[in-house]
Design a protein around this motif. Sequence first.
Motif, PDB file in Angstrom:
ATOM      1  N   ILE A 117      36.912  33.871  29.570  1.00 26.05           N
ATOM      2  CA  ILE A 117      36.201  32.661  30.396  1.00 26.05           C
ATOM      3  C   ILE A 117      37.001  31.911  31.261  1.00 26.05           C
ATOM      4  O   ILE A 117      36.585  31.815  32.582  1.00 26.05           O
ATOM      5  CB  ILE A 117      35.637  31.457  29.243  1.00 26.05           C
ATOM      6  N   LEU A 118      38.247  31.361  30.803  1.00 27.90           N
ATOM      7  CA  LEU A 118      39.432  30.926  31.671  1.00 27.90           C
ATOM      8  C   LEU A 118      39.211  31.898  32.966  1.00 27.90           C
ATOM      9  O   LEU A 118      39.706  31.174  34.242  1.00 27.90           O
ATOM     10  CB  LEU A 118      40.497  30.651  31.210  1.00 27.90           C
ATOM     11  N   ARG A 119      39.423  33.116  32.837  1.00 31.81           N
ATOM     12  CA  ARG A 119      39.479  33.964  34.009  1.00 31.81           C
ATOM     13  C   ARG A 119      38.467  34.040  34.917  1.00 31.81           C
ATOM     14  O   ARG A 119      38.799  34.201  36.118  1.00 31.81           O
ATOM     15  CB  ARG A 119      40.026  35.387  33.426  1.00 31.81           C
ATOM     16  N   PHE A 154      32.783  42.325  38.551  1.00 37.36           N
ATOM     17  CA  PHE A 154      33.644  42.659  39.706  1.00 37.36           C
ATOM     18  C   PHE A 154      34.967  41.753  39.744  1.00 37.36           C
ATOM     19  O   PHE A 154      36.026  42.398  39.330  1.00 37.36           O
ATOM     20  CB  PHE A 154      33.095  43.193  40.735  1.00 37.36           C
ATOM     21  N   LEU A 155      34.903  40.596  39.704  1.00 36.07           N
ATOM     22  CA  LEU A 155      36.006  39.608  39.999  1.00 36.07           C
ATOM     23  C   LEU A 155      36.785  39.716  38.830  1.00 36.07           C
ATOM     24  O   LEU A 155      37.832  39.077  38.905  1.00 36.07           O
ATOM     25  CB  LEU A 155      35.405  38.270  40.721  1.00 36.07           C
ATOM     26  N   LYS A 193      35.953  46.045  46.721  1.00 39.03           N
ATOM     27  CA  LYS A 193      35.162  47.315  47.117  1.00 39.03           C
ATOM     28  C   LYS A 193      33.987  47.847  46.176  1.00 39.03           C
ATOM     29  O   LYS A 193      34.474  48.507  45.316  1.00 39.03           O
ATOM     30  CB  LYS A 193      35.982  48.198  47.767  1.00 39.03           C
ATOM     31  N   THR A 194      32.940  47.214  46.325  1.00 38.17           N
ATOM     32  CA  THR A 194      32.028  47.439  45.309  1.00 38.17           C
ATOM     33  C   THR A 194      31.124  48.605  45.425  1.00 38.17           C
ATOM     34  O   THR A 194      30.065  49.031  44.808  1.00 38.17           O
ATOM     35  CB  THR A 194      31.014  46.083  45.129  1.00 38.17           C
ATOM     36  N   ARG A 195      31.339  49.114  46.683  1.00 42.03           N
ATOM     37  CA  ARG A 195      30.736  50.466  47.305  1.00 42.03           C
ATOM     38  C   ARG A 195      28.966  50.206  47.292  1.00 42.03           C
ATOM     39  O   ARG A 195      28.478  49.360  47.778  1.00 42.03           O
ATOM     40  CB  ARG A 195      31.020  51.642  46.429  1.00 42.03           C
ATOM     41  N   GLY A 252      30.428  43.717  28.168  1.00 40.55           N
ATOM     42  CA  GLY A 252      30.342  44.291  29.606  1.00 40.55           C
ATOM     43  C   GLY A 252      31.839  43.903  30.228  1.00 40.55           C
ATOM     44  O   GLY A 252      32.155  44.928  30.900  1.00 40.55           O
ATOM     45  N   LEU A 253      32.363  42.794  30.118  1.00 39.79           N
ATOM     46  CA  LEU A 253      33.691  42.360  30.638  1.00 39.79           C
ATOM     47  C   LEU A 253      34.475  43.216  30.384  1.00 39.79           C
ATOM     48  O   LEU A 253      35.462  43.803  30.912  1.00 39.79           O
ATOM     49  CB  LEU A 253      33.851  40.924  30.783  1.00 39.79           C
TER      50      LEU A 253
END
Lengths: 161, 191
Positions: A31-33, A127-128, A134-136, B111-112
């Motif tokens: 979560i912190l990330r 993704f982050l 680059k998520t195509r 998922g993560l």
Amino acid sequence: MFVIILGYAAIKKVNMYDNFVEGATEGFSTILRIMPTLIGLMVAVGTLRASGALELFVGLISPFMKAIGFPEEAVPLSLMRLISSSAATGLLLDIFKTHGPDSFLGRFVSVMMSCTETVFYTMSVYFLSVKITKTRYTLAGALFANFAGIIASLLITRSIF
Amino acid sequence: MLNWLWAGMIGVAIIVAGITGRFGDVTNAAITSSKDAVELCVTMLGVMSMWMGLMRVAEKSGLISALSRKMAPALRYLFPDLPRSSKAFHYISTNIIANVLGLGWAATPAGLKAMEEMQKLNPDKKTATKSMCMFMIINMSSLQLVTMNLVAYRLQYNSSNPSEIIGPGILATLVSTAAAVAFAKLWERGD
């Protein structure tokens, strides 16, 4: 869910509490990330909503949507559903209040809400969290799937009710 | 992509605010939104840590591997690039099951973790792999079959049959997920 997980662990004689704490610690750091990501995302969504850009966009596409037989009142909700879950819920309840949940519109948006997802939020967070930029073809695919869901909801609601 | 999207959203907000004269609202929204985001994270800290903890218990007890073995044939078709032994399969199964049951809070941590495992196998750390694209597209196509919150909202507004939308909802969800799989499969071939 609780019962199944803990029951199974009890049968297999696993140290439940130790493992729980270990996993929870990891959840904490996850979560912190993603927190900065979420702040950035929500600021973007918040400013966009406050600026009135969404209403402007809805106004632009509404005549077109109406022409193809898409209920005009559901346009803002369909759009908001992709961006923000809480805002979409607000709009959904609005439709329930003005048109009733058993109206055609009420049924249509109910079905639509169950087959669509908050694309931008999910995509950013996932993704982050692993720092991929680059998520195509992901966004195109997700929008395509949601679009298919919205069309399917409309057709299904028309034919079933 | 995400950078452009983000900058685009803010850019459009500022331009439109200039036209509509809502600069004050936009500034306020930026501040409130960042506060909301932190509040959301605090809620998530509790709920997600709890689910991650339970997930670890389920993992150690072998429950997750038992479930992912059942889903293996389907998952191998969807993710041919992942080695059979990859732990990503476990997390993908957990994520899918939690999503189907409508347990969003439990789905996100799994998922993560799945993304993390797939990233370990990724040669180019900045670019999404085919498996990641497939996973994300399926995830965002909505997998949820149990939509209790919707039924609750309908009940709240005096629907005469609040649960009548469950069946059609499942049907529409199948369509969107099928569209997602078809799209991802076609695109990965062309890529």
